[in-house]
Design a protein around this motif. Structure first.
Motif, PDB file in Angstrom:
ATOM      1  N   GLY A   1       0.802  -1.222   0.000  1.00 17.48           N
ATOM      2  CA  GLY A   1       0.000   0.000   0.000  1.00 17.48           C
ATOM      3  C   GLY A   1       0.830   1.265   0.000  1.00 17.48           C
ATOM      4  O   GLY A   1       0.392   2.307  -0.470  1.00 17.48           O
TER       5      GLY A   1
ATOM      6  N   VAL B   1      -2.211   5.700   5.152  1.00 17.52           N
ATOM      7  CA  VAL B   1      -3.631   5.380   5.103  1.00 17.52           C
ATOM      8  C   VAL B   1      -4.145   5.864   3.754  1.00 17.52           C
ATOM      9  O   VAL B   1      -4.007   7.044   3.414  1.00 17.52           O
ATOM     10  CB  VAL B   1      -4.399   6.067   6.252  1.00 17.52           C
ATOM     11  CG1 VAL B   1      -5.892   5.846   6.112  1.00 17.52           C
ATOM     12  CG2 VAL B   1      -3.895   5.579   7.599  1.00 17.52           C
ATOM     13  N   THR B   2      -4.689   4.941   2.977  1.00 14.72           N
ATOM     14  CA  THR B   2      -5.237   5.309   1.670  1.00 14.72           C
ATOM     15  C   THR B   2      -6.699   4.916   1.605  1.00 14.72           C
ATOM     16  O   THR B   2      -7.132   3.933   2.212  1.00 14.72           O
ATOM     17  CB  THR B   2      -4.465   4.628   0.518  1.00 14.72           C
ATOM     18  OG1 THR B   2      -4.501   3.223   0.701  1.00 14.72           O
ATOM     19  CG2 THR B   2      -3.019   5.112   0.467  1.00 14.72           C
ATOM     20  N   ARG B   3      -7.436   5.703   0.861  1.00 15.99           N
ATOM     21  CA  ARG B   3      -8.866   5.438   0.687  1.00 15.99           C
ATOM     22  C   ARG B   3      -9.320   6.070  -0.623  1.00 15.99           C
ATOM     23  O   ARG B   3      -9.105   7.254  -0.837  1.00 15.99           O
ATOM     24  CB  ARG B   3      -9.656   6.018   1.841  1.00 15.99           C
ATOM     25  CG  ARG B   3     -11.156   5.770   1.724  1.00 15.99           C
ATOM     26  CD  ARG B   3     -11.922   6.240   2.909  1.00 15.99           C
ATOM     27  NE  ARG B   3     -11.639   5.310   4.005  1.00 15.99           N
ATOM     28  CZ  ARG B   3     -11.851   5.595   5.270  1.00 15.99           C
ATOM     29  NH1 ARG B   3     -12.311   6.758   5.614  1.00 15.99           N
ATOM     30  NH2 ARG B   3     -11.594   4.708   6.199  1.00 15.99           N
ATOM     31  N   GLY B   4      -9.881   5.254  -1.512  1.00 15.34           N
ATOM     32  CA  GLY B   4     -10.443   5.775  -2.750  1.00 15.34           C
ATOM     33  C   GLY B   4      -9.464   6.548  -3.605  1.00 15.34           C
ATOM     34  O   GLY B   4      -9.825   7.572  -4.164  1.00 15.34           O
TER      35      GLY B   4
ATOM     36  N   SER C   1      -6.789   8.142  -2.550  1.00 14.40           N
ATOM     37  CA  SER C   1      -6.214   9.274  -1.823  1.00 14.40           C
ATOM     38  C   SER C   1      -5.397   8.796  -0.631  1.00 14.40           C
ATOM     39  O   SER C   1      -5.665   7.740  -0.060  1.00 14.40           O
ATOM     40  CB  SER C   1      -7.322  10.205  -1.301  1.00 14.40           C
ATOM     41  OG  SER C   1      -8.002  10.818  -2.365  1.00 14.40           O
TER      42      SER C   1
ATOM     43  N   VAL D   1      -4.652   9.748   3.144  1.00 16.99           N
ATOM     44  CA  VAL D   1      -5.389  10.488   4.164  1.00 16.99           C
ATOM     45  C   VAL D   1      -4.463  10.854   5.317  1.00 16.99           C
ATOM     46  O   VAL D   1      -3.769   9.989   5.870  1.00 16.99           O
ATOM     47  CB  VAL D   1      -6.582   9.658   4.681  1.00 16.99           C
ATOM     48  CG1 VAL D   1      -7.373  10.434   5.728  1.00 16.99           C
ATOM     49  CG2 VAL D   1      -7.486   9.248   3.519  1.00 16.99           C
TER      50      VAL D   1
ATOM     51  N   GLY E   1      -7.514  14.304   8.680  1.00 19.12           N
ATOM     52  CA  GLY E   1      -8.387  13.678   7.692  1.00 19.12           C
ATOM     53  C   GLY E   1      -8.336  14.281   6.307  1.00 19.12           C
ATOM     54  O   GLY E   1      -9.088  13.858   5.435  1.00 19.12           O
TER      55      GLY E   1
ATOM     56  N   ALA F   1      -7.468  14.618   2.581  1.00 19.50           N
ATOM     57  CA  ALA F   1      -7.166  13.550   1.626  1.00 19.50           C
ATOM     58  C   ALA F   1      -6.426  14.129   0.427  1.00 19.50           C
ATOM     59  O   ALA F   1      -6.922  15.044  -0.234  1.00 19.50           O
ATOM     60  CB  ALA F   1      -8.457  12.871   1.180  1.00 19.50           C
TER      61      ALA F   1
ATOM     62  N   ASP G   1      -4.774  13.433  -3.290  1.00 19.43           N
ATOM     63  CA  ASP G   1      -4.851  12.527  -4.426  1.00 19.43           C
ATOM     64  C   ASP G   1      -3.519  11.794  -4.576  1.00 19.43           C
ATOM     65  O   ASP G   1      -2.465  12.426  -4.640  1.00 19.43           O
ATOM     66  CB  ASP G   1      -5.174  13.321  -5.696  1.00 19.43           C
ATOM     67  CG  ASP G   1      -5.388  12.427  -6.886  1.00 19.43           C
ATOM     68  OD1 ASP G   1      -4.373  11.985  -7.473  1.00 19.43           O
ATOM     69  OD2 ASP G   1      -6.552  12.178  -7.240  1.00 19.43           O
TER      70      ASP G   1
ATOM     71  N   LEU H   1     -12.872  11.255  11.076  1.00 20.44           N
ATOM     72  CA  LEU H   1     -12.751   9.984  10.378  1.00 20.44           C
ATOM     73  C   LEU H   1     -12.184   8.934  11.312  1.00 20.44           C
ATOM     74  O   LEU H   1     -11.339   9.212  12.143  1.00 20.44           O
ATOM     75  CB  LEU H   1     -11.839  10.122   9.160  1.00 20.44           C
ATOM     76  CG  LEU H   1     -12.297  11.112   8.098  1.00 20.44           C
ATOM     77  CD1 LEU H   1     -11.234  11.235   7.021  1.00 20.44           C
ATOM     78  CD2 LEU H   1     -13.623  10.701   7.506  1.00 20.44           C
TER      79      LEU H   1
ATOM     80  N   PHE I   1     -10.267   5.090  11.281  1.00 18.16           N
ATOM     81  CA  PHE I   1      -9.563   4.136  10.416  1.00 18.16           C
ATOM     82  C   PHE I   1      -9.398   2.831  11.141  1.00 18.16           C
ATOM     83  O   PHE I   1      -9.184   2.756  12.288  1.00 18.16           O
ATOM     84  CB  PHE I   1      -8.203   4.679  10.002  1.00 18.16           C
ATOM     85  CG  PHE I   1      -8.301   5.973   9.268  1.00 18.16           C
ATOM     86  CD1 PHE I   1      -8.758   5.996   7.973  1.00 18.16           C
ATOM     87  CD2 PHE I   1      -7.956   7.163   9.890  1.00 18.16           C
ATOM     88  CE1 PHE I   1      -8.842   7.193   7.291  1.00 18.16           C
ATOM     89  CE2 PHE I   1      -8.054   8.362   9.218  1.00 18.16           C
ATOM     90  CZ  PHE I   1      -8.494   8.364   7.908  1.00 18.16           C
TER      91      PHE I   1
END
Length: 154
Positions: A16, A78-81, A83, A85, A90, A92, A94, A152, A154
Motif C-alpha cells: 500500500g 492510510v489510503t482510501r479511494g 487518496s 489520508v 483527515g 485527503a 490525491d 474519520l 480508520f
C-alpha cells in the motif's frame, strides 16, 4: 547522477505504501511511494501497463497543513479511494497528483519526488535527492501516532 533502484511496483501495491529516507543538501527527507491508477481503463495494473512511469508516485512524507507524517513505520500510509489520508485531520491528498481539496490542507499539494518505473522496478530519479536507506529515521518514539482531531475513523 545514477538512478537508484528503490523497490518494485509489486511491493508498493502489496504493502500500500513504501518509505525511504534521502538527503537533499544538508537535510534528510522522508519520502513515501504509493500506487497510482488514474490511467485510462483504471483498475489494478492499468497504470503500469498504460504508462509505467505513473504506476507509483513519490511524495515528501509530510502533510502540507501541519508537520505530520503521512506514512508511519509499521502502519504505512492510510489510503482510501485513491487518496492518501492525513491521520491527524483527515485531509485527503490525491495519490496521483498530490492535490488536496478537503479539510485543513484544502488547496495545497504534496511535494512530489521524481521516480521512474522500468521493468517493474521503481527508481529514484530526482536530481536533488540522494538515497540514504529504506524506511524512516527513528524520531525517538514521539511518532506513536497523531492526536487526531479528525472525524474519520480508520
Amino acid at each position: 547522477m545514477t538512478d537508484y533502484r528503490l523497490t518494485t511496483v509489486e511491493t508498493v501495491r502489496e504493502t500500500g505504501s513504501w518509505a525511504f529516507t534521502a538527503r537533499e543538501g544538508d537535510e534528510d527527507r522522508e519520502v513515501f511511494l504509493v500506487p497510482c491508477a488514474d490511467e485510462p481503463g483504471g483498475g489494478a495494473g492499468a497504470a503500469e501497463s498504460d504508462n509505467p512511469d505513473r504506476a507509483v508516485r513519490a511524495w515528501i512524507n509530510r502533510c502540507t497543513h501541519e508537520d505530520q507524517r503521512l506514512h508511519r513505520e509499521g502502519v504505512g500510509a492510510v489510503t482510501r479511494g485513491g487518496s492518501v489520508v492525513c491521520p491527524k485531520h483527515g485531509s485527503a491528498f490525491d495519490a496521483c497528483d498530490g492535490s488536496c481539496d478537503n479539510g485543513e490542507a484544502a488547496g495545497t499539494t504534496l511535494r512530489e519526488i521524481d521516480v521512474a518505473v522500468r521493468d517493474g522496478a521503481v527508481f529514484l530519479t530526482d536530481d536533488d535527492l540522494t538515497y540514504l536507506y529504506e524506511g524512516l529515521p527513528d524520531d525517538d518514539g514521539d511518532d506513536d501516532g497523531p492526536s487526531s482531531s479528525s472525524h474519520l475513523t480508520f
